[in-house]
Design a protein around this motif. Structure first.
Motif, mmCIF file in Angstrom:
data_model
loop_
_atom_site.group_PDB
_atom_site.id
_atom_site.type_symbol
_atom_site.label_atom_id
_atom_site.label_comp_id
_atom_site.label_asym_id
_atom_site.label_seq_id
_atom_site.Cartn_x
_atom_site.Cartn_y
_atom_site.Cartn_z
ATOM 1 N N GLN A 175 0.857 -1.195 0.000
ATOM 2 C CA GLN A 175 0.000 0.000 0.000
ATOM 3 C C GLN A 175 0.895 1.248 0.000
ATOM 4 O O GLN A 175 1.414 1.642 1.028
ATOM 5 C CB GLN A 175 -0.920 0.014 1.224
ATOM 6 C CG GLN A 175 -1.943 -1.118 1.239
ATOM 7 C CD GLN A 175 -2.857 -1.041 2.461
ATOM 8 O OE1 GLN A 175 -3.280 0.028 2.875
ATOM 9 N NE2 GLN A 175 -3.151 -2.190 3.055
ATOM 10 N N GLU B 14 0.402 4.485 -0.180
ATOM 11 C CA GLU B 14 0.083 5.626 0.685
ATOM 12 C C GLU B 14 0.484 5.313 2.125
ATOM 13 O O GLU B 14 1.067 6.144 2.815
ATOM 14 C CB GLU B 14 -1.415 5.958 0.628
ATOM 15 C CG GLU B 14 -1.869 6.580 -0.681
ATOM 16 C CD GLU B 14 -2.065 5.562 -1.801
ATOM 17 O OE1 GLU B 14 -1.889 4.341 -1.556
ATOM 18 O OE2 GLU B 14 -2.384 5.976 -2.929
ATOM 19 N N LYS B 15 0.143 4.116 2.590
ATOM 20 C CA LYS B 15 0.491 3.734 3.960
ATOM 21 C C LYS B 15 2.004 3.645 4.103
ATOM 22 O O LYS B 15 2.573 4.091 5.095
ATOM 23 C CB LYS B 15 -0.171 2.397 4.323
ATOM 24 C CG LYS B 15 -0.071 2.063 5.784
ATOM 25 C CD LYS B 15 -0.778 0.754 6.137
ATOM 26 C CE LYS B 15 -2.249 0.932 6.360
ATOM 27 N NZ LYS B 15 -2.922 -0.295 6.851
ATOM 28 N N TYR C 2 3.566 7.020 4.525
ATOM 29 C CA TYR C 2 3.277 7.537 5.863
ATOM 30 C C TYR C 2 4.171 6.904 6.930
ATOM 31 O O TYR C 2 4.659 7.576 7.843
ATOM 32 C CB TYR C 2 1.803 7.287 6.207
ATOM 33 C CG TYR C 2 1.500 7.550 7.662
ATOM 34 C CD1 TYR C 2 1.420 8.860 8.141
ATOM 35 C CD2 TYR C 2 1.353 6.510 8.567
ATOM 36 C CE1 TYR C 2 1.172 9.117 9.476
ATOM 37 C CE2 TYR C 2 1.110 6.761 9.908
ATOM 38 C CZ TYR C 2 1.022 8.062 10.358
ATOM 39 O OH TYR C 2 0.791 8.320 11.686
ATOM 40 N N GLN D 116 7.507 8.470 7.763
ATOM 41 C CA GLN D 116 7.358 9.725 8.535
ATOM 42 C C GLN D 116 7.073 9.400 9.993
ATOM 43 O O GLN D 116 7.608 10.007 10.904
ATOM 44 C CB GLN D 116 6.132 10.514 8.061
ATOM 45 C CG GLN D 116 6.232 11.280 6.779
ATOM 46 C CD GLN D 116 4.902 12.031 6.558
ATOM 47 O OE1 GLN D 116 4.448 12.806 7.393
ATOM 48 N NE2 GLN D 116 4.279 11.756 5.423
ATOM 49 N N ASP D 117 6.146 8.448 10.168
ATOM 50 C CA ASP D 117 5.726 8.068 11.518
ATOM 51 C C ASP D 117 6.910 7.507 12.307
ATOM 52 O O ASP D 117 7.112 7.833 13.478
ATOM 53 C CB ASP D 117 4.605 7.030 11.418
ATOM 54 C CG ASP D 117 3.994 6.698 12.771
ATOM 55 O OD1 ASP D 117 3.606 7.638 13.498
ATOM 56 O OD2 ASP D 117 3.905 5.508 13.112
#
Lengths: 206, 206
Positions: free
Chosen positions: A66, A68-69, A72, A75-76
């Motif tokens: 995925q 998009e995940k 992210y 960053q997380d």
């Protein structure tokens, strides 16, 4: 004596983890200090995430599948590592195969060096951005821990150890594990580094 | 005056949520009190999760598509609600269509009643286990808030409101949102109720 046995059992946390898993990295680095603070004993449960994902119909980590995940998550991780005071370099290879250190962790699960060993392997992957599946990358770690490296590596690659890791992975699947890290306190399952504190609070209240 | 404008902007949190989403329920119930405590203004951003999931190749919630994760989520929700002191009844229909209340929330996003409205809708879904997409289930909520229910419902179902919600959902997709709740503080994205506190700490430090 029965009462005492029950108390010992109820203050245990099963820690299911994978060296390839970035959120397992956070928990591996934190769990010994946190569990000590809560008076909870850790049962170290290394397993392979790949066969679990494949059994769920995924050919790779959801962070790769995925887009998009995946974007992210990095960053997380940067923010989470800053929050916990941990080093962080986004791995150039992800997920990194870690079968060899998982087999070593399985051999050492009840040994006093297990926590330190797991932290070194995780730092190799997520701070030094190095391959974690090479015997010559394991040797210095084992030697620093005062262990007979050649002997440990030979045992790790024995058929019986390979079978044990496959067995533990199969056990993860039958317990309903779908990601890592996962914690069990008795039959109660807690998923993700974000639930480590809840799991320890629950364990210490039993 | 420029300095003042910058300060106002930097202490904002964008809150992207869906009434169908159980983890959005936790954040909807918590966010007003928590944001106030941190001195952060909330920008309420209702959107439709269905089109986002479909754009990512999923025909339903991952909690429905992934049996193991789904089974876990209801255990986790029970424990999380206990932790936060919130009511909890596992919905007999999941995910529940909530297009109508999302349209009302879009109309009321800048109104003082937005927080209270969203909490009532979430409780209807996750505590009272009732349909949230029926006009006659929205009427008593709107009336309790002192609003002209018939008028609000008519506006909510106007073509312009429908188009606005589609537009906001498209914006969610272009921002890289892949689940709910999602928070933005400037360009920084935070995913999940588990990151609400981090997002607020970050917002209040800007």
């Amino acid at each position: 004596m029965i009462a005492r046995t029950e108390i010992v059992h109820s203050t245990e946390i099963e820690f299911w983890f994978e060296f390839a898993s970035n959120y397992s990295y956070l928990s591996v680095m934190r769990i010994e200090a946190e569990a000590k603070r809560h008076g909870v004993r850790i049962v170290w449960r290394p397993f392979l995430l790949g066969p679990i994902f494949r059994a769920l119909g995924m050919e790779n980590s959801p962070f790769v599948l995925q887009k998009e995940k995946g974007a992210y998550v990095w960053q997380d991780m940067m923010r989470q590592c800053r929050k916990y005071g941990l080093g962080w370099v986004q791995p150039t290879t992800f997920p990194r195969i870690g079968v060899l250190p998982l087999r070593i962790a399985l051999l050492g699960a009840d040994q006093p060096w297990i926590g330190a060993f797991c932290r070194r392997v995780m730092e190799l992957n997520f701070v030094q951005d190095k391959d974690i599946n090479l015997p010559n990358h394991m040797t210095p770690i084992l030697e620093e821990l005062g262990l007979p490296a050649a002997d440990v590596l030979a045992k790790a690659q024995a058929d019986s150890t390979k079978a044990s890791l496959r067995g533990q992975t199969e056990e993860a699947r039958t317990k309903g594990i779908f990601g890592a890290p996962t914690f069990f306190v008795g039959p109660e399952m807690f998923w993700g580094n974000d639930r480590l504190d809840d799991a320890l609070v629950y364990a210490s209240s039993q």
